[in-house]
Design an enzyme around this catalytic site. Structure first.
Site, PDB file in Angstrom:
ATOM      1  CE1 TYR A  61      -3.172  -2.713  -0.057  1.00 51.60           C
ATOM      2  CE2 TYR A  61      -3.700  -2.447   2.300  1.00 51.60           C
ATOM      3  CZ  TYR A  61      -4.151  -3.013   1.009  1.00 51.60           C
ATOM      4  OH  TYR A  61      -4.985  -4.041   1.138  1.00 51.60           O
ATOM      5  CG  HIS A 130      -1.959  -8.473  -0.620  1.00 46.50           C
ATOM      6  ND1 HIS A 130      -1.389  -7.207  -0.418  1.00 46.50           N
ATOM      7  CD2 HIS A 130      -3.286  -8.249  -0.915  1.00 46.50           C
ATOM      8  CE1 HIS A 130      -2.353  -6.436  -0.561  1.00 46.50           C
ATOM      9  NE2 HIS A 130      -3.522  -7.123  -0.961  1.00 46.50           N
TER      10      HIS A 130
HETATM   11  N1  LIG Z   1      -6.989  -7.950   0.271  1.00 49.41           N
HETATM   12  C1  LIG Z   1      -7.077  -7.217  -0.629  1.00 49.41           C
HETATM   13  O1  LIG Z   1      -6.743  -7.497  -1.846  1.00 49.41           O
HETATM   14  C2  LIG Z   1      -7.818  -5.650  -0.664  1.00 49.41           C
HETATM   15  C3  LIG Z   1      -7.864  -5.037  -1.775  1.00 49.41           C
HETATM   16  C4  LIG Z   1      -8.780  -3.876  -1.564  1.00 49.41           C
HETATM   17  C5  LIG Z   1      -8.737  -3.219  -0.296  1.00 49.41           C
HETATM   18  N2  LIG Z   1      -8.289  -3.979   0.965  1.00 49.41           N
HETATM   19  C6  LIG Z   1      -8.648  -3.413   2.149  1.00 49.41           C
HETATM   20  O2  LIG Z   1      -9.655  -2.760   2.204  1.00 49.41           O
HETATM   21  C7  LIG Z   1      -9.852  -1.369   2.635  1.00 49.41           C
HETATM   22  C8  LIG Z   1     -10.963  -0.743   2.331  1.00 49.41           C
HETATM   23  O3  LIG Z   1     -10.934  -0.764   0.637  1.00 49.41           O
HETATM   24  P1  LIG Z   1     -11.557   0.294   0.011  1.00 49.41           P
HETATM   25  O4  LIG Z   1     -11.110   1.851   0.342  1.00 49.41           O
HETATM   26  O5  LIG Z   1     -11.443   0.018  -1.533  1.00 49.41           O
HETATM   27  O6  LIG Z   1     -12.971   0.143   0.188  1.00 49.41           O
HETATM   28  P2  LIG Z   1     -14.438   0.723   0.844  1.00 49.41           P
HETATM   29  O7  LIG Z   1     -14.230   0.584   2.341  1.00 49.41           O
HETATM   30  O8  LIG Z   1     -15.622  -0.101   0.057  1.00 49.41           O
HETATM   31  O9  LIG Z   1     -14.411   2.450   0.350  1.00 49.41           O
HETATM   32  C9  LIG Z   1     -13.625   3.341   1.224  1.00 49.41           C
HETATM   33  C10 LIG Z   1     -13.900   4.730   0.555  1.00 49.41           C
HETATM   34  O10 LIG Z   1     -15.230   4.970   0.359  1.00 49.41           O
HETATM   35  C11 LIG Z   1     -15.364   6.480   0.581  1.00 49.41           C
HETATM   36  N3  LIG Z   1     -16.541   6.390   1.688  1.00 49.41           N
HETATM   37  C12 LIG Z   1     -16.181   5.800   2.868  1.00 49.41           C
HETATM   38  N4  LIG Z   1     -16.950   5.922   3.680  1.00 49.41           N
HETATM   39  C13 LIG Z   1     -17.707   7.116   3.439  1.00 49.41           C
HETATM   40  C14 LIG Z   1     -18.884   7.766   3.824  1.00 49.41           C
HETATM   41  N5  LIG Z   1     -19.343   7.527   4.828  1.00 49.41           N
HETATM   42  N6  LIG Z   1     -19.304   8.877   2.904  1.00 49.41           N
HETATM   43  C15 LIG Z   1     -18.838   9.003   1.669  1.00 49.41           C
HETATM   44  N7  LIG Z   1     -17.669   8.506   1.001  1.00 49.41           N
HETATM   45  C16 LIG Z   1     -17.354   7.343   1.946  1.00 49.41           C
HETATM   46  C17 LIG Z   1     -14.090   6.946   0.500  1.00 49.41           C
HETATM   47  O11 LIG Z   1     -13.453   7.256  -0.697  1.00 49.41           O
HETATM   48  P3  LIG Z   1     -13.750   8.735  -1.135  1.00 49.41           P
HETATM   49  O12 LIG Z   1     -13.618   9.720  -0.333  1.00 49.41           O
HETATM   50  O13 LIG Z   1     -12.404   8.828  -2.380  1.00 49.41           O
HETATM   51  O14 LIG Z   1     -14.914   8.767  -1.950  1.00 49.41           O
HETATM   52  C18 LIG Z   1     -13.320   5.714   1.010  1.00 49.41           C
HETATM   53  O15 LIG Z   1     -11.825   5.874   1.142  1.00 49.41           O
HETATM   54  C19 LIG Z   1      -8.522  -0.994   2.128  1.00 49.41           C
HETATM   55  O16 LIG Z   1      -7.975   0.002   3.034  1.00 49.41           O
HETATM   56  C20 LIG Z   1      -7.492  -2.264   2.572  1.00 49.41           C
HETATM   57  O17 LIG Z   1      -7.129  -2.225   3.869  1.00 49.41           O
HETATM   58  C21 LIG Z   1      -7.727  -5.169   0.617  1.00 49.41           C
END
Ligand SMILES: NC(=O)c1ccc[n+]([C@@H]2O[C@H](COP(=O)([O-])OP(=O)(O)OC[C@H]3O[C@@H](n4cnc5c(N)ncnc54)[C@H](OP(=O)(O)O)[C@@H]3O)[C@@H](O)[C@H]2O)c1
Length: 364
Positions: A61, A130
């Site tokens: 990351y 991962h």
């Molecule tokens: N193992 C894997 O392969 C893998 C892959 C991907 C992710 N992950 C893990 O999963 C975590 C989350 O992934 P993600 O960030 O893709 O997904 P997510 O949790 O579905 O989306 C988070 C994003 O949504 C927006 N958001 C969140 N809450 C909000 C609210 N209340 N109001 C408005 N917008 C909101 C923000 O982005 P904006 O402000 O830009 O809109 C935020 O960064 C990562 O940090 C990582 O730790 C793991």
């Protein structure tokens, strides 16, 4: 936010909402929506001050910045021991070195040492493979996890983004040889991504693995802040940025967003809270790994488990987001199974200790 849950068949208690820190830092692949240390600190602080203990990062990351920033934030907060600090390895850290990538023993040991250094700690509470590299024997991975536990470098082990058969083999091998078990499987899961329900959820429930759902908000589409614009979206956030690799957003996604909006309105809750609540309470799920770009977003999301989704609202969400059932799996549904198992035979007829296979959609 004092909702804790045992992770898989283990004694480790984790928050049902984990903090994803893929956007902490401004380097590497996630640079387009990365946050500086100053922007990340209030998010981290709010999470831990609300009782959250489950922190997710990876060596990959923001090109290592996420781990470095977290290390400094944890040192400043002085709360290292309270946290279930999780990192992952797999991605290449040196394209010119064939052993500086993938799932093999040599890379895994080097990767954990590098993560510990960046995080400024002497152990990880949870360490995950991962992504499957399609090459390394599963036995090598399980043995190395076990060695790392014995060496005191990690406390628990798990997997992310591997085929279900691979996870089943890893767990069975660990059990057969009394090695460190896999306590979690981190997978893409949420209202817009339900493919894991066919194979992974029943496997996890049967093998004592707690699912952790990544991108449970679909990267933000389930917050309701985007509007459709042709094939793309407009709205304030990373999915509206043409420079960001976004998940597929098609007619089906918009149908799910519409149903979620309706349900959330009926419950008087923000859409993000309902989406998080739904996934965390799905069968086999221990925790959702959600990201936030600001303290304000996070604060709203942290209330996601303060209510119950009533059965009729849940049914509406389930139906609108139902994944297509692959042919084979239609034979494992209760309707079809009525032809397989004699009508008079119930689970109660099994000997004590028999663990019945958990059918898709059965209770958690
Ligand atoms: N193992 C894997 O392969 C893998 C892959 C991907 C992710 N992950 C893990 O999963 C975590 C989350 O992934 P993600 O960030 O893709 O997904 P997510 O949790 O579905 O989306 C988070 C994003 O949504 C927006 N958001 C969140 N809450 C909000 C609210 N209340 N109001 C408005 N917008 C909101 C923000 O982005 P904006 O402000 O830009 O809109 C935020 O960064 C990562 O940090 C990582 O730790 C793991």
């Amino acid at each position: 936010m004092n909702h804790y849950y045992l992770l898989g068949r283990s004694g480790l208690r984790v928050s049902r909402l984990a903090l994803g820190t893929m956007n902490f830092g401004t380097g590497g692949w996630h640079a387009a929506y990365g946050k500086t240390e100053e922007e990340s600190e209030p998010i981290f602080r709010r999470y831990v001050e609300s009782g959250g203990n489950f922190i997710d990062t990876a060596d990959f990351y923001t090109a290592g910045e996420s781990e470095r920033i977290l290390g400094r934030l944890i040192a400043r907060a002085g709360n290292r021991d309270r946290l279930v600090l999780t990192s992952k390895y797999t991605n290449s850290v040196d394209p010119s070195d064939p052993n500086a990538s993938g799932n093999g023993r040599k890379h895994m040991i080097r990767a954990v040492e590098a993560s510990l250094k960046r995080l400024g700690t002497d152990h990880l509470d949870l360490y995950l493979l991962h992504t499957w590299d399609r090459i390394t024997p599963v036995e090598e991975v399980v043995r190395t996890f076990d060695d790392l536990v014995r060496a005191g470098k990690i406390r628990y082990a798990g997997l992310s983004d591997v085929p279900a058969w691979y996870a089943a083999r890893a767990q069975s091998y660990a059990e057969a040889h009394a090695l460190t078990p896999m306590v979690t499987l981190q997978l893409p899961y949420g209202l817009t991504m339900r493919d894991v329900e066919h194979e992974y959820a029943p496997m996890a429930q049967n093998l004592g693995i707690g699912l952790t759902a990544w991108s449970p908000l679909g990267g933000g589409i389930l917050t309701g802040k985007y509007q459709r614009a042709g094939q793309g979206v407009v709205g304030e956030g990373r999915l509206g940025d043409p420079g960001v690799a976004a998940p597929k957003i098609d007619d089906n996604t918009w149908r799910i967003v519409g149903a979620l909006e309706e349900v959330a309105e009926g419950l008087g809750r923000p859409m993000a809270q309902v989406a998080l609540n739904w996934v965390v309470t799905q069968p086999g799920v221990a925790s959702a790994v959600a990201g936030a770009s600001s303290e304000k977003q996070l604060a709203g999301n942290l209330a996601a488990l303060d209510f119950e989704i009533p059965a009729d609202a849940r049914r509406r969400l389930d139906e609108a987001s139902a994944p297509r059932t692959p042919q084979l799996y239609s034979m494992f549904t209760p309707e079809y199974q009525a032809m397989v198992v004699s009508p008079g035979l119930s689970i109660g007829d099994k000997p004590a200790g028999y663990a019945p296979p958990v059918l898709n959609g059965a209770g958690s």
